[in-house]
Design a protein around this motif. Structure first.
Motif, PDB file in Angstrom:
ATOM      1  N   LEU A   1      -2.654   9.182   8.918  1.00  0.00           N
ATOM      2  CA  LEU A   1      -2.242   8.997   7.524  1.00  0.00           C
ATOM      3  C   LEU A   1      -0.763   8.629   7.415  1.00  0.00           C
ATOM      4  O   LEU A   1      -0.379   7.776   6.605  1.00  0.00           O
ATOM      5  CB  LEU A   1      -2.532  10.263   6.717  1.00  0.00           C
ATOM      6  N   ILE A   2       0.065   9.271   8.228  1.00  0.00           N
ATOM      7  CA  ILE A   2       1.493   8.952   8.213  1.00  0.00           C
ATOM      8  C   ILE A   2       1.709   7.494   8.601  1.00  0.00           C
ATOM      9  O   ILE A   2       2.483   6.761   7.975  1.00  0.00           O
ATOM     10  CB  ILE A   2       2.264   9.892   9.161  1.00  0.00           C
ATOM     11  N   GLY A   3       1.002   7.050   9.654  1.00  0.00           N
ATOM     12  CA  GLY A   3       1.135   5.666  10.100  1.00  0.00           C
ATOM     13  C   GLY A   3       0.656   4.654   9.084  1.00  0.00           C
ATOM     14  O   GLY A   3       1.178   3.535   9.015  1.00  0.00           O
ATOM     15  N   PHE A   4      -0.333   5.019   8.279  1.00  0.00           N
ATOM     16  CA  PHE A   4      -0.860   4.102   7.271  1.00  0.00           C
ATOM     17  C   PHE A   4      -0.037   4.108   5.974  1.00  0.00           C
ATOM     18  O   PHE A   4       0.025   3.091   5.280  1.00  0.00           O
ATOM     19  CB  PHE A   4      -2.321   4.456   6.941  1.00  0.00           C
ATOM     20  N   ASP A   5       0.578   5.248   5.645  1.00  0.00           N
ATOM     21  CA  ASP A   5       1.252   5.381   4.349  1.00  0.00           C
ATOM     22  C   ASP A   5       2.755   5.145   4.393  1.00  0.00           C
ATOM     23  O   ASP A   5       3.364   4.851   3.358  1.00  0.00           O
ATOM     24  CB  ASP A   5       0.999   6.778   3.761  1.00  0.00           C
ATOM     25  N   ILE A   6       3.370   5.294   5.579  1.00  0.00           N
ATOM     26  CA  ILE A   6       4.823   5.186   5.686  1.00  0.00           C
ATOM     27  C   ILE A   6       5.193   4.064   6.655  1.00  0.00           C
ATOM     28  O   ILE A   6       4.731   4.065   7.804  1.00  0.00           O
ATOM     29  CB  ILE A   6       5.453   6.504   6.183  1.00  0.00           C
ATOM     30  N   PRO A   7       6.025   3.103   6.260  1.00  0.00           N
ATOM     31  CA  PRO A   7       6.462   2.067   7.196  1.00  0.00           C
ATOM     32  C   PRO A   7       7.437   2.640   8.222  1.00  0.00           C
ATOM     33  O   PRO A   7       8.250   3.520   7.887  1.00  0.00           O
ATOM     34  CB  PRO A   7       7.149   1.047   6.283  1.00  0.00           C
ATOM     35  N   TYR A   8       7.355   2.166   9.448  1.00  0.00           N
ATOM     36  CA  TYR A   8       8.203   2.726  10.505  1.00  0.00           C
ATOM     37  C   TYR A   8       9.690   2.471  10.260  1.00  0.00           C
ATOM     38  O   TYR A   8      10.553   3.192  10.779  1.00  0.00           O
ATOM     39  CB  TYR A   8       7.796   2.151  11.873  1.00  0.00           C
TER      40      TYR A   8
END
Length: 536
Positions: free
Chosen positions: A277-284
């Motif tokens: 979810l973090i990888g999908f919702d927050i840009p690196y």
């Protein structure tokens, strides 16, 4: 090889180097008071802390969503194998000190001495790191420089008092704090899905677009991926402490396997779904994502994206309770390791002293004192963030060394068990993966430790990154060599290893507990009790 008493004597590797384990009659003993409910939640909550709530932000910025997911999955698989190896030994020998005691018995004295003190130091630093993280979290509400360290000192005093009262007090506090963490992560799951589907301040569908943004999904190439090993190890650290609590569990023959079989899949579920979810919702490349500021915690950012005005404060408060829980857990584990080292003659006997409630109060105060000294460095201007960063790396590497030692100890234990004419089926909890698990743990952790410093050589030699990734290794080796030279010990053969001392013998309380559980789970409302057991 029989011992004088399977309950009161530890194996004497060199005939005079490991002393008697304390017995209830001596007045220096731990109390078996942790219930299965508490132990299960401790095993979950003990590994859900600052590593997950704060560390995942830097991990995402460093390696991108692909490296984040792959790395956490690989380390999670290793931890699963470690748990199986440890569960097999902890069910058979539910002793204080756990894997440091197993290392001393099944490998040799210097090996147990090295990992024992390494892990005790790890827990002391972890406690200090959690207090430092609390200091950073307080800056969300209190401007930096306005005595933000004062609440952290209060938190330290609080967890010390809890640990000195009774193991039941520690267990109950951990149960409810861990429950809060679990509930918050579940809320985060649903909120994260809604945010991705368009329930955000921009009212747009996010989908997987951040996985193809610029250098994503694998930012920094192999170096970026390898550098996440220590972050993931820090995040998963504490899972192995189920072995440490075995010495204070009720009915360990039944409860340890139940906890091992259930808890890891819950932990894996929480971690893998969370990083997805973090990888999908927050840009690196989100601004300042790699800092230790709580304002840039991925959890806080998701709540902010949902448009909740109070979301940031709520999540910050949840992370703060998580930090207190993690510090409480680390202090407990460190004290038990020191107590276990004292029980086998590798620490001064003074650390065997317990109060009337069976709490090793001298060991608790030792670990708390070391934590306070390390935490003191965060009082310096700009020191809090740097101290937390170093604590994360030191603890992460120390966790890897602990997993490696558990693998070696399990490997030797199984070989000794078979060499002395025992069948694997005679074990109370045979490792379901058989002889494959221990060698796999040793090999995989070795590779991880060697590869994780890859980034220190990229684009010029980074001395600080190199030291923080590898300083634990020479310290471990130095402890081993010093103890071996001073004590002139030898590594016992497989036939000389005592596989009887300290084995748990079920008593009347265990039998009564088994009958009570069987009566409830096989009665009229048995299905309801089973569901309650899984949920509670």
């Amino acid at each position: 090889m029989a011992s004088e008493s399977p309950v009161e004597k530890a194996h004497d590797i060199d005939n005079d180097s490991i002393t008697s384990l304390p017995s209830p009659e001596s007045g220096e003993h731990l109390t078996r008071a942790l219930s299965s409910r508490q132990v299960s939640m401790i095993a979950i909550g003990g590994s859900i802390g600052t590593g997950l709530f704060l560390g995942t932000g830097r991990a995402l910025a460093t390696g991108g969503p692909g490296s984040l997911l792959l790395n956490y999955s690989l380390v999670g698989a290793v931890v699963f194998l470690v748990m199986l190896c440890l569960g097999e030994m902890a069910t058979e020998f539910p002793l204080a000190g756990s894997f440091s005691t197993y290392s001393a018995r099944f490998v040799d004295e210097p090996f147990g001495f090295s990992i024992g003190w390494n892990y005790a130091f790890n827990d002391a630093i972890s406690t200090a790191g959690d207090l430092t993280a609390a200091q950073l979290l307080m800056e969300y509400w209190i401007p930096s420089g306005h005595l933000v360290w004062l609440p952290s000192l209060f938190f330290l005093a609080f967890i010390v008092v809890i640990n000195l009262i009774h193991v039941k007090a520690y267990g109950e506090l951990e149960y409810w704090l861990s429950s809060l963490k679990v509930i918050s992560i579940i809320i985060f799951f649903f909120l994260g899905i809604a945010v991705n589907a368009g329930g955000n301040t921009s009212h747009e569908y996010i989908g997987a677009k951040y996985w193809t943004l610029n250098d994503a999904p694998f930012v920094g190439g192999f170096g970026g991926f390898a550098s996440l090993f220590v972050t993931a190890s820090f995040a998963y650290g504490g899972t192995e402490s189920i072995g440490i609590t075995a010495g204070e569990q009720r009915n360990p023959t039944r409860n340890v396997p139940r906890v091992i079989n259930r808890v890891f899949f819950r932990i894996l579920l929480f971690y893998i779904l969370t990083v997805i979810l973090i990888g999908f919702d927050i840009p690196y490349n989100f601004p300042n994502l790699s800092t230790k500021s709580t304002a840039t915690s991925p959890f806080t950012l998701v709540f902010a994206q949902a448009g909740s005005k109070a979301g940031g404060s709520f999540m910050n408060a949840v992370i703060l309770t998580s930090v207190i829980s993690a510090g409480n857990h680390a202090l407990f584990a460190g004290a038990r390791v020191v107590y276990g080292l004292s029980a086998i003659g590798q620490a001064p006997r003074v650390f065997l002293h317990t109060n009337r409630n069976g709490v090793p109060w001298v060991a608790v105060l030792l670990v708390a004192s070391v934590s306070l000294i390390f935490f003191g460095a965060s009082f310096l201007p700009g020191g809090a963030g740097q101290i937390w960063d170093w604590a994360q790396n030191l603890v992460g590497v120390s966790n890897q060394i602990a997993w490696w030692c558990i693998g070696v100890s399990s490997w030797r234990f199984r070989r000794a068990w078979v060499a002395q004419g025992r069948k694997i089926s005679e074990l109370k909890f045979p490792n379901p993966l058989g002889g494959f698990a221990a060698p796999a743990v040793v090999f995989s952790t070795t590779v991880i430790i060697l590869l994780q410093g890859w980034g220190a050589w990229k684009g010029g030699f980074d001395k600080i990154a190199f030291v923080s990734n590898y300083i634990e290794l020479p310290l471990f080796f130095l402890l081993y060599v010093v103890w071996r030279l001073v004590k002139r010990t030898r590594t016992p053969s497989l036939l000389d290893i005592d596989i009887d001392a300290g084995r748990h013998v079920e008593g009347p309380e265990d039998v009564a507990n088994n009958e009570d559980i069987d009566r409830r789970e096989h009665g009229k409302w048995g299905w309801a009790w089973k569901i309650y057991g899984l949920v509670a």
